[in-house]
Design a protein around this motif. Structure first.
Motif, PDB file in Angstrom:
ATOM      1  N   UNK A 235       0.822  -1.213   0.000  1.00 18.56           N
ATOM      2  CA  UNK A 235       0.000   0.000   0.000  1.00 18.56           C
ATOM      3  C   UNK A 235       0.854   1.261   0.000  1.00 18.56           C
ATOM      4  N   UNK A 236       1.990   1.221   0.661  1.00 16.85           N
ATOM      5  CA  UNK A 236       2.867   2.399   0.732  1.00 16.85           C
ATOM      6  C   UNK A 236       3.303   2.852  -0.651  1.00 16.85           C
ATOM      7  N   UNK A 237       3.504   1.900  -1.538  1.00 21.00           N
ATOM      8  CA  UNK A 237       3.993   2.210  -2.882  1.00 21.00           C
ATOM      9  C   UNK A 237       2.853   2.639  -3.813  1.00 21.00           C
ATOM     10  N   UNK A 238       1.714   1.986  -3.716  1.00 19.46           N
ATOM     11  CA  UNK A 238       0.670   2.143  -4.730  1.00 19.46           C
ATOM     12  C   UNK A 238      -0.422   3.145  -4.357  1.00 19.46           C
ATOM     13  N   UNK A 239      -0.405   3.712  -3.158  1.00 13.83           N
ATOM     14  CA  UNK A 239      -1.540   4.493  -2.675  1.00 13.83           C
ATOM     15  C   UNK A 239      -1.902   5.718  -3.535  1.00 13.83           C
ATOM     16  N   UNK A 240      -0.948   6.515  -4.019  1.00 18.04           N
ATOM     17  CA  UNK A 240      -1.344   7.679  -4.843  1.00 18.04           C
ATOM     18  C   UNK A 240      -2.205   7.308  -6.046  1.00 18.04           C
ATOM     19  N   UNK A 241      -1.972   6.156  -6.631  1.00 14.71           N
ATOM     20  CA  UNK A 241      -2.799   5.719  -7.758  1.00 14.71           C
ATOM     21  C   UNK A 241      -4.215   5.367  -7.297  1.00 14.71           C
ATOM     22  N   UNK A 242      -4.336   4.902  -6.067  1.00 11.75           N
ATOM     23  CA  UNK A 242      -5.652   4.595  -5.516  1.00 11.75           C
ATOM     24  C   UNK A 242      -6.453   5.877  -5.327  1.00 11.75           C
ATOM     25  N   UNK A 243      -5.802   6.923  -4.828  1.00 14.76           N
ATOM     26  CA  UNK A 243      -6.464   8.220  -4.662  1.00 14.76           C
ATOM     27  C   UNK A 243      -6.906   8.759  -6.019  1.00 14.76           C
ATOM     28  N   UNK A 244      -6.036   8.666  -7.002  1.00 11.82           N
ATOM     29  CA  UNK A 244      -6.354   9.140  -8.353  1.00 11.82           C
ATOM     30  C   UNK A 244      -7.543   8.386  -8.936  1.00 11.82           C
ATOM     31  N   UNK A 245      -7.545   7.088  -8.766  1.00 16.51           N
ATOM     32  CA  UNK A 245      -8.659   6.273  -9.263  1.00 16.51           C
ATOM     33  C   UNK A 245      -9.978   6.705  -8.648  1.00 16.51           C
ATOM     34  N   UNK A 266      -2.689  11.076 -15.622  1.00 17.11           N
ATOM     35  CA  UNK A 266      -1.553  11.945 -15.313  1.00 17.11           C
ATOM     36  C   UNK A 266      -2.030  13.342 -14.936  1.00 17.11           C
ATOM     37  N   UNK A 267      -2.993  13.873 -15.681  1.00 15.01           N
ATOM     38  CA  UNK A 267      -3.516  15.209 -15.381  1.00 15.01           C
ATOM     39  C   UNK A 267      -4.204  15.240 -14.022  1.00 15.01           C
ATOM     40  N   UNK A 268      -4.941  14.184 -13.706  1.00 20.22           N
ATOM     41  CA  UNK A 268      -5.600  14.108 -12.401  1.00 20.22           C
ATOM     42  C   UNK A 268      -4.574  14.073 -11.280  1.00 20.22           C
ATOM     43  N   UNK A 269      -3.531  13.287 -11.451  1.00 16.72           N
ATOM     44  CA  UNK A 269      -2.445  13.239 -10.460  1.00 16.72           C
ATOM     45  C   UNK A 269      -1.837  14.619 -10.240  1.00 16.72           C
ATOM     46  N   UNK A 270      -1.574  15.318 -11.332  1.00 18.11           N
ATOM     47  CA  UNK A 270      -0.956  16.645 -11.234  1.00 18.11           C
ATOM     48  C   UNK A 270      -1.857  17.629 -10.500  1.00 18.11           C
ATOM     49  N   UNK A 271      -3.155  17.608 -10.797  1.00 20.20           N
ATOM     50  CA  UNK A 271      -4.073  18.553 -10.145  1.00 20.20           C
ATOM     51  C   UNK A 271      -4.217  18.241  -8.663  1.00 20.20           C
ATOM     52  N   UNK A 272      -4.309  16.958  -8.319  1.00 21.48           N
ATOM     53  CA  UNK A 272      -4.386  16.588  -6.902  1.00 21.48           C
ATOM     54  C   UNK A 272      -3.147  17.083  -6.171  1.00 21.48           C
ATOM     55  N   UNK A 273      -1.990  16.900  -6.793  1.00 18.33           N
ATOM     56  CA  UNK A 273      -0.737  17.336  -6.168  1.00 18.33           C
ATOM     57  C   UNK A 273      -0.676  18.853  -6.064  1.00 18.33           C
ATOM     58  N   UNK A 274      -1.102  19.557  -7.113  1.00 16.28           N
ATOM     59  CA  UNK A 274      -1.040  21.014  -7.113  1.00 16.28           C
ATOM     60  C   UNK A 274      -2.003  21.625  -6.101  1.00 16.28           C
ATOM     61  N   UNK A 275      -3.197  21.075  -6.005  1.00 17.03           N
ATOM     62  CA  UNK A 275      -4.214  21.657  -5.127  1.00 17.03           C
ATOM     63  C   UNK A 275      -4.087  21.226  -3.675  1.00 17.03           C
TER      64      UNK A 275
END
Length: 322
Positions: A235-245, A266-275
């Motif tokens: 889970x430690x490795x894969x969690x950001x993809x779970x949030x994006x999903x 990729x765009x969703x990941x970037x926006x989550x990180x930016x916001x």
């Protein structure tokens, strides 16, 4: 020199069917165990307006106070419909892939074990992903603001209003990116810890197989420990993809998150990180994810191993010195 002869072989249709049943039961037991934590995780991950200022425990208490106790299990019916074929496919695929890679790379190949787990996870996700989207939509709803009234209603509404059957697979790419390391590491770590316990600590972690084959099987506490550690690491490795999903799956549930509906991974990941940043964005809800992932994976692997023994698929691992 230590040599191990491994336990279960998917040699015929009957064995495959037994493994399918064992995996399905294991998945249902594991998911039901952590269903309340699954629901609050979804509410926190997707910033539900009623829960975005809550923590894990205050959120769980608020669900009970506002929606009654059974609301902790909202969406679990859809989860069970999804999780039986998902877990059954994943565990059965793992056994088949593991056997194939062993014949190609040898019995103790690290690459083979990791690849078997990753491929098993991808196979299971491909066949059951729409049910995960449906379950997430049901779990995201709160009392008094229901948009959907059941599994079929969610499915037909998504297909009709959000772009056809393809909409049921929104967030699928993010899921695959997370599943490859998650499933690979889960199976790899569990298998390596299982082998290590049997090789170096058999007196404390093992007992003879009930079928009197001369093989050893892990004790239940050892199974739970190996499974829990495998779940935490994966889970430690894969969690950001779970949030994006989740953000992509739940995009059309509120005006605030609708912008994620037409975006790629990729765009969703970037926006989550930016916001929201890393801690409050990509790893939001991680504390609860450890709380749910560790017992969930522990119960899943332990139940599967016990079911294999019950169905006479597991004859134990024979440790020979020679």
């Amino acid at each position: 020199m230590v040599k191990d002869e491994n336990e279960s072989v998917m040699s015929d249709g009957k064995s495959i069917c037994k493994a399918f049943v064992a995996g399905g039961v294991a998945g249902m037991c594991a998911k039901t165990t952590v269903a309340p934590l699954d629901r609050i995780k979804i509410l926190l991950q997707a910033h539900n307006k009623h829960y975005k200022h809550h923590g894990v425990f205050s959120g769980l208490l608020n669900i009970v106070r506002q929606e009654r106790f059974l609301a902790l299990y909202k969406g679990n019916g859809a989860q069970m419909v999804r999780v039986f074929p998902y877990a059954a496919t994943q565990f059965t695929s793992f056994e088949i892939y593991k056997q194939t890679f062993r014949s190609l790379l040898g019995p103790n190949s690290h690459v083979g074990t990791f690849a078997s787990g990753s491929m098993a996870g991808v196979t299971a996700v491909f066949f059951t992903y729409p049910l995960d989207t449906i379950r997430a939509r049901l779990a995201f709803q709160v009392a008094g603001e229901h948009k959907y009234n059941g599994i079929l209603h969610v499915a037909t509404s998504i297909v009709r209003e959000e772009g056809g059957p393809r909409a049921l697979y929104r967030g699928f790419a993010a899921t695959l990116c997370g599943m490859i390391p998650y499933a690979g590491l889960s199976f790899y770590i569990f298998e390596r810890m299982k082998y290590t316990c049997m090789k170096y600590l058999p007196r404390y972690t093992c007992h003879p197989c009930e079928q009197n084959t001369g093989g050893l099987v892990l004790s239940v506490p050892a199974k739970l420990l190996c499974g829990g550690m495998a779940g935490a690491a994966a889970q430690s490795v894969s969690y950001p993809f779970d949030v994006t999903r989740r953000r992509m799956q739940l995009a059309y549930m509120s005006p605030e998150t609708r912008k994620f509906g037409d975006m790629g991974m990729v765009q969703t990941l970037r926006i989550i990180h930016r916001e929201n940043g890393v801690v409050r964005g990509l790893y939001r809800g991680m504390s609860i994810n450890y709380m749910r992932a560790i017992p969930m994976v522990a119960v899943s692997f332990s139940t599967y191993e016990l079911m294999k023994q019950t169905l006479h698929l597991d004859t134990g691992i024979k440790i020979k010195v020679g």
